[in-house]
Motif scaffolding. Structure first.
Motif, PDB file in Angstrom:
ATOM      1  N   ASN A  64       0.841  -1.202   0.000  1.00 26.27           N
ATOM      2  CA  ASN A  64       0.000   0.000   0.000  1.00 26.27           C
ATOM      3  C   ASN A  64       0.877   1.254   0.000  1.00 26.27           C
ATOM      4  OD1 ASN A  64      -2.039  -1.779   2.262  1.00 26.27           O
ATOM      5  ND2 ASN A  64      -2.586  -1.283   0.188  1.00 26.27           N
ATOM      6  N   LYS A 117       1.443   2.624  -6.923  1.00 29.97           N
ATOM      7  CA  LYS A 117       0.837   1.856  -8.029  1.00 29.97           C
ATOM      8  C   LYS A 117      -0.303   2.643  -8.680  1.00 29.97           C
ATOM      9  CE  LYS A 117      -0.568  -1.690  -5.631  1.00 29.97           C
ATOM     10  NZ  LYS A 117      -0.209  -1.262  -4.279  1.00 29.97           N
ATOM     11  N   THR A 118      -1.206   3.149  -7.826  1.00 31.43           N
ATOM     12  CA  THR A 118      -2.357   3.886  -8.362  1.00 31.43           C
ATOM     13  C   THR A 118      -1.903   5.170  -9.042  1.00 31.43           C
ATOM     14  OG1 THR A 118      -3.855   2.952  -6.717  1.00 31.43           O
ATOM     15  CG2 THR A 118      -4.525   5.027  -7.714  1.00 31.43           C
ATOM     16  N   THR A 119      -0.904   5.831  -8.462  1.00 34.63           N
ATOM     17  CA  THR A 119      -0.386   7.059  -9.083  1.00 34.63           C
ATOM     18  C   THR A 119       0.160   6.762 -10.474  1.00 34.63           C
ATOM     19  OG1 THR A 119       0.171   7.967  -6.924  1.00 34.63           O
ATOM     20  CG2 THR A 119       1.277   8.941  -8.812  1.00 34.63           C
ATOM     21  N   LEU A 127      -0.641   4.224 -12.386  1.00 33.66           N
ATOM     22  CA  LEU A 127      -1.766   3.853 -13.240  1.00 33.66           C
ATOM     23  C   LEU A 127      -2.527   5.095 -13.704  1.00 33.66           C
ATOM     24  CD1 LEU A 127      -2.556   0.914 -13.931  1.00 33.66           C
ATOM     25  CD2 LEU A 127      -4.444   1.137 -12.336  1.00 33.66           C
ATOM     26  N   LYS A 128      -2.751   6.023 -12.767  1.00 29.08           N
ATOM     27  CA  LYS A 128      -3.473   7.245 -13.121  1.00 29.08           C
ATOM     28  C   LYS A 128      -2.674   8.105 -14.108  1.00 29.08           C
ATOM     29  CE  LYS A 128      -6.664   7.978  -9.309  1.00 29.08           C
ATOM     30  NZ  LYS A 128      -7.146   8.896  -8.280  1.00 29.08           N
ATOM     31  N   TYR A 166     -10.334   2.935 -18.333  1.00 31.31           N
ATOM     32  CA  TYR A 166      -9.766   3.037 -16.989  1.00 31.31           C
ATOM     33  C   TYR A 166     -10.773   2.522 -15.966  1.00 31.31           C
ATOM     34  CZ  TYR A 166      -7.989   5.069 -12.678  1.00 31.31           C
ATOM     35  OH  TYR A 166      -7.540   5.240 -11.399  1.00 31.31           O
ATOM     36  N   GLY A 218     -11.036   2.442 -12.271  1.00 27.70           N
ATOM     37  CA  GLY A 218     -10.427   2.952 -11.044  1.00 27.70           C
ATOM     38  C   GLY A 218     -10.850   2.164  -9.821  1.00 27.70           C
ATOM     39  N   SER A 219     -10.228   2.516  -8.718  1.00 30.91           N
ATOM     40  CA  SER A 219     -10.540   1.802  -7.478  1.00 30.91           C
ATOM     41  C   SER A 219     -11.711   2.443  -6.737  1.00 30.91           C
ATOM     42  CB  SER A 219      -9.302   1.778  -6.575  1.00 30.91           C
ATOM     43  OG  SER A 219      -8.881   3.102  -6.326  1.00 30.91           O
ATOM     44  N   ASP A 252      -7.403  -0.971 -11.619  1.00 27.12           N
ATOM     45  CA  ASP A 252      -6.838  -0.692 -10.299  1.00 27.12           C
ATOM     46  C   ASP A 252      -7.592  -1.538  -9.270  1.00 27.12           C
ATOM     47  OD1 ASP A 252      -5.492   0.339  -8.189  1.00 27.12           O
ATOM     48  OD2 ASP A 252      -6.151   2.407  -8.451  1.00 27.12           O
ATOM     49  N   GLU A 253      -6.985  -2.609  -8.859  1.00 22.38           N
ATOM     50  CA  GLU A 253      -7.575  -3.547  -7.895  1.00 22.38           C
ATOM     51  C   GLU A 253      -9.016  -3.885  -8.267  1.00 22.38           C
ATOM     52  OE1 GLU A 253      -6.942  -2.364  -3.842  1.00 22.38           O
ATOM     53  OE2 GLU A 253      -5.097  -1.331  -4.363  1.00 22.38           O
ATOM     54  N   ALA A 309      -3.127  -3.195 -11.524  1.00 29.70           N
ATOM     55  CA  ALA A 309      -2.514  -2.881 -10.227  1.00 29.70           C
ATOM     56  C   ALA A 309      -3.200  -3.725  -9.175  1.00 29.70           C
ATOM     57  CB  ALA A 309      -2.677  -1.404  -9.908  1.00 29.70           C
TER      58      ALA A 309
END
Lengths: 272, 283
Positions: free
Chosen positions: A60, A64-66, A68-69, A102, A104-105, A182-183, A215
């Protein structure tokens, strides 16, 4: 490598020397403070081949999310470049977005008072779909995530898992060449999570040749469906390799193959 | 690297695409608004209350030349009805654009919308479409109710009224876009909208003619688009032609021509800033 039959060596996504930091101390009194910004990603390089499923794996908060974004044009890199099928996302983000989906989470990112159909009609229209093609794709995308029967139910009535699957349906709507997840199995029950993984691996990558960046925090997920895994640690990608090679590199001299969790700990601590 | 050369869509295809997206945003907003039926229908009751208040206030204020236009004496009732009806365009612009952004931030839909290949200008301008359509409906109801209370529209110049309606929407839209840009940065809607709406009521000639205010306040009022929109529509009620109101038309056109690109630029900058600091979905 399991690889899809449609996989080629040309790059679908190129990430070169990307750096990203965020302001973590807000307010005027921190304006000149040295620790005002926190570097989240540094010197990130990644080439994703067409038709490949690549996993971004990391603990965490590692970025990863950054990352991906940034690839999905939602966050801008401080320096470096990202290209989607040869399109520089800084110079032409609108064109880049025609190639990507995309997921997203944020599973609340729909209109709660509208039905699944109405929500997807809205997002499909913004994605450039119209008329019969839009209607057709709404039905197909919902069927792909096993929400076909809930098409006329309000989004607000959906469970967390159903909402998560709606984000997947939205990403698939325009049938893009490249999809960022994303997850995607977060909050999804084991049966539907397994179906989602199979859909991503089999339907999207192997049968339709899509390029997928996934991710995830779930080691088994990354190990079981990804062609390659990029391990993100300390703000950079410390290794990119097929899961079997990651295991082999750390099994040297050892009688048994390390488990994914042993590997993950070793890689994020010591690198390859 | 294999890279397909992007093919630019033809102008017609691009226009059809833009209209389709605009329609989708309009339908989304309409469906969301109509999904709250009690709230939606309560606004018609509010109109009835406002017209009634305007009527009884007008009973204690004598007709005057400063309430009229085009050289005619006007009643305070007509003055207030036009004010109340038309100022809602600006109030709605201030609220609807900004609230749409705010709601998108809190639910995460803003980020999902910005992930689509849709231009920022279209996203933000189309956001006002449902609100303006609804306001138009409110204005019609306002006038229908006011007719029952004795509003006189016998001299109405309908062409002038229609042109000022369009000019009003065009002139207040940039203010809504600016409010949306402020929401992108400050993540809140309330204080700015309240301040602008209050200032408009005071300086824009909503409750009393601008000529009754001190000169410095008149100067502030003169710069506001709503002042000229109200002047134009009031004059239309008394039969003024577009030629009679050419200075108001020029002012509104000029203001729109300056404010629209500026507001869209500032909105784009705030979104760019949100992309840079990763705060698109922040609130």
């Amino acid at each position: 490598m399991r690889g899809s039959i449609l996989q080629t060596n040309s790059s679908a996504i190129s990430v070169r020397n990307v750096e990203k930091g965020f302001v973590v101390r807000h307010g005027a009194r921190h304006t000149l403070s040295k620790d005002r910004r926190k570097n989240v990603l540094h010197d990130v390089n990644l080439e994703v081949r067409r038709g490949e499923l690549i996993g971004l794996l990391g603990a965490n908060g590692v970025g990863k999310t950054t990352l991906l974004k940034m690839m999905a044009t939602l966050t801008l890199p401080d320096s470096g470049s990202i290209e989607i099928e040869g399109i520089d996302i800084k110079k032409n983000p609108l064109l880049a977005r025609t190639r990507i989906g995309y997921c997203g989470s944020e599973d609340r990112s729909f209109y709660f008072r509208l039905t699944a159909r109405e929500n997807l009609r809205f997002f499909g229209s913004l994605a450039g779909l119209r008329g019969r093609r839009l209607q057709l794709r709404i039905g197909e995308a919902l069927d792909e995530v096993a929400l076909g029967e809930a098409i006329d139910r309000r989004f607000g009535e959906f469970s967390s898992g159903m909402r998560q699957r709606m984000t997947v349906a939205r990403a698939l709507l325009s049938d893009p060449d490249i999809i960022f997840f994303d997850e995607p199995t977060r909050a999804v029950d084991p049966i539907h999570a397994d179906e989602l993984r199979r859909m991503i691996r089999k339907d999207l990558v192997e049968d339709r040749g899509k390029t997928v960046v996934l991710a995830t925090n779930v080691l088994e997920e990354a190990w079981s469906i990804c062609d390659r895994v990029a391990v993100v640690s300390n703000g950079t990608i410390v290794c990119v390799a097929p899961p079997c090679e990651l295991g082999a590199s750390h099994a040297n001299g050892s009688a048994t193959q390390p488990t994914p969790i042993e590997l993950f700990k070793a890689i994020t601590t010591y690198g390859m | 690297m294999v890279c397909e050369r992007p093919v630019a869509p033809s102008p017609l295809t691009a226009l059809a695409g833009a209209l389709s997206k605009t329609g989708a945003i309009f339908v989304r907003d309409a469906r969301c608004a109509l999904s709250y039926p009690a709230y939606f229908h309560s606004q018609w009751i509010a109109i009835f209350v406002e017209v009634t208040i305007a009527y009884y206030l007008s009973l204690i204020v004598a007709p005057s030349a400063s309430f009229g236009a085009n050289g005619q004496t006007g009643s305070y009732f007509t003055y207030l009805v036009v004010s109340f009806a038309f100022v809602t365009f600006q109030n709605n612009a201030m609220l609807s654009f900004a609230e749409s952004i705010r709601e998108g931030q809190t639910t995460g839909t803003l980020e999902a919308v910005l992930a689509t290949p849709t231009s920022l200008s279209l996203i933000i301008l189309a956001t006002g479409l449902w609100s303006f359509t609804l306001t138009l409906g409110r204005v019609v109801v306002y006038f229908l109710l006011a007719l029952l209370f004795g509003l006189n529209l016998h001299h109405m110049n309908w062409l002038t009224a229609a042109v000022f309606l369009v000019l009003t929407i065009a002139a207040v839209s940039p203010i809504g876009v600016l409010a949306a840009a402020a929401t992108m940065v400050f993540k809140k809607t309330g204080p700015l909208a309240f301040s602008v709406n209050s200032a408009t009521s005071l300086f824009g000639g909503v409750y009393l003619p601008l000529t009754r205010l001190p000169l410095p306040l008149q100067a502030i009022g003169w710069m506001l688009p709503i002042t000229h929109a109200l002047n134009g529509f009031r004059a239309a009620v008394y039969g003024a032609t577009l030629w009679d109101l050419r200075m108001e038309v020029i002012w509104l056109l000029g203001l729109t021509a300056v404010l629209m690109p500026v507001s869209l630029y500032l909105f784009a900058r705030t979104v760019h800033r949100g992309r840079h600091d990763g705060s698109l979905a922040g609130y």
